[in-house]
Design an enzyme around this catalytic site. Sequence first.
Site, PDB file in Angstrom:
ATOM      1  N   SER A 124      -3.259  -4.147 -12.354  1.00  0.00           N
ATOM      2  CA  SER A 124      -2.723  -4.072 -11.037  1.00  0.00           C
ATOM      3  C   SER A 124      -2.337  -5.305  -9.587  1.00  0.00           C
ATOM      4  O   SER A 124      -2.878  -5.979 -10.632  1.00  0.00           O
ATOM      5  CB  SER A 124      -4.405  -3.344  -9.694  1.00  0.00           C
ATOM      6  OG  SER A 124      -4.230  -3.741  -8.481  1.00  0.00           O
ATOM      7  N   TYR A 149     -13.116  -5.599  -6.689  1.00  0.00           N
ATOM      8  CA  TYR A 149     -12.778  -4.505  -7.600  1.00  0.00           C
ATOM      9  C   TYR A 149     -11.318  -5.550  -8.060  1.00  0.00           C
ATOM     10  O   TYR A 149     -10.680  -5.290  -9.641  1.00  0.00           O
ATOM     11  CB  TYR A 149     -11.808  -3.368  -6.774  1.00  0.00           C
ATOM     12  CG  TYR A 149     -10.615  -2.891  -7.935  1.00  0.00           C
ATOM     13  CD1 TYR A 149     -11.344  -2.028  -8.873  1.00  0.00           C
ATOM     14  CD2 TYR A 149     -10.032  -3.046  -7.574  1.00  0.00           C
ATOM     15  CE1 TYR A 149      -9.901  -1.305  -9.495  1.00  0.00           C
ATOM     16  CE2 TYR A 149      -8.207  -2.102  -7.324  1.00  0.00           C
ATOM     17  CZ  TYR A 149      -8.939  -1.471  -8.646  1.00  0.00           C
ATOM     18  OH  TYR A 149      -7.366  -0.805  -9.611  1.00  0.00           O
ATOM     19  N   LYS A 153      -9.963  -6.762 -12.721  1.00  0.00           N
ATOM     20  CA  LYS A 153      -8.732  -7.071 -13.261  1.00  0.00           C
ATOM     21  C   LYS A 153      -8.537  -7.610 -13.335  1.00  0.00           C
ATOM     22  O   LYS A 153      -7.981  -8.606 -14.690  1.00  0.00           O
ATOM     23  CB  LYS A 153      -7.803  -6.697 -12.224  1.00  0.00           C
ATOM     24  CG  LYS A 153      -7.881  -4.653 -11.698  1.00  0.00           C
ATOM     25  CD  LYS A 153      -7.997  -3.482 -13.217  1.00  0.00           C
ATOM     26  CE  LYS A 153      -8.569  -2.114 -12.607  1.00  0.00           C
ATOM     27  NZ  LYS A 153      -8.287  -1.880 -14.053  1.00  0.00           N
TER      28      LYS A 153
END
Length: 337
Positions: A124, A149, A153
Amino acid sequence: MSILITGGAGYIGSHTCVELLESGYDIVVLDNYVNSCPEALERVKKITGKDFKYYECDIRDKEGLDKIFKENTVEAVIHFAGLKAVGESCQKPLEYYDNNIGGTISLLEVMRENGCKTIVFSSSATVYGEENKVPFVETMKTGTTTNPYGTTKLYIENILQDIYKADNEWRVVLLRYFNPVGAHESGLIGEAPSFPNNLMPYISQVAIGKRECVNVFGDCYDTPDGTGVRDYIHVVDLAKGHVKAIDYILKNKGVEIFNLGTGHGISVIELIKAFSKATGIDIPYKITEPRSGDVAYSYANAEKAYKVLGWKAERDVNQMCADAWRWQKNNPNGYKD
Ligand code: NAD
Ligand code: UD1
């Protein structure tokens, strides 16, 4: 030989299944349906007229994964499976680290045991953090993530780089997505969130009458109209980027990072207006407090993907909005309809 798609019943996964099948690849899908349902995969079959196997399996279940590798000849994996709600990740960090990082480690172990060392990973733009200036370029040092989150990544990117350093038979592509929106033009597959945390699904739910008005999170950013600027990319363009990434990594060794974005930013108010223009529906909005963790600008430098993969986004914001609306209108309750 097949491409294994983890999380293939999800929003981006299902669109990627369509594009892979239409490009002539054989696929096998696994998903635990924590944020999706098998109906999405049935619709992929309907769109493409092609058949494929899919398994209900959690990426943390090594025995289940091993069975899939034993029953199929997996040439490469596209790894979408993961939890993705930023707010929830702050409430449940352990669940996010376990699912996303723990799950990825078990997947990589089973891949290695079965002699499959080729992976395309869904990363991302969030890994650019708050320190870097737009447009984001792949060569920039990754930044400080602002939520668990985003941290998953960043860590998974690091893990994948490390396994290549230890064993250069691995072939790894890290795809950094910007803001995927829209839906397949058939109106059969799309994004079906139970609560719309992201802007485009929220606008669509206002359009269908499920919500009263869009809350615009702050108009005091240092941007032309004061609202946040993002690089919205049509999910079908994004899916096509995965086909190019697979074409590439099946022919080349090493680790490569690609931004998948359009290279252009638009503001929250511009997106709301574009949606009204594309659909003829008035979208009421009101300015509210900024959301914590948001940045003023996020958009890609998308040149590397064009130069190396021959890929660029082709669908404009009008098409993003028209396709998002077709999906919403035809499936007001997502796959439950
Ligand atoms: P999604 O939730 O629609 O798809 C993820 C899929 O993974 C779901 O079908 C879910 O059921 C499945 N899954 C989750 N945990 C699993 C597990 N332990 N085992 C098996 N399956 C599991 O999300 P999406 O928008 O399609 O995103 C796909 C990937 O792309 C995710 O990794 C996400 O973090 C990443 N990503 C998404 C965006 C975005 O804006 N949508 C942006 C950047 C990166
Ligand atoms: C968010 C996540 C990011 C994740 C991405 C894709 C945060 C802080 N970032 O990105 O980590 O990779 O989703 O899942 O959550 N907005 C509104 N009203 C809304 C919703 C959003 O004004 O109801 C604004 C936001 O402030 C932002 C823009 O719209 O300026 C886009 O927001 P969103 O769609 O949530 O995506 P990102 O915040 O870019």
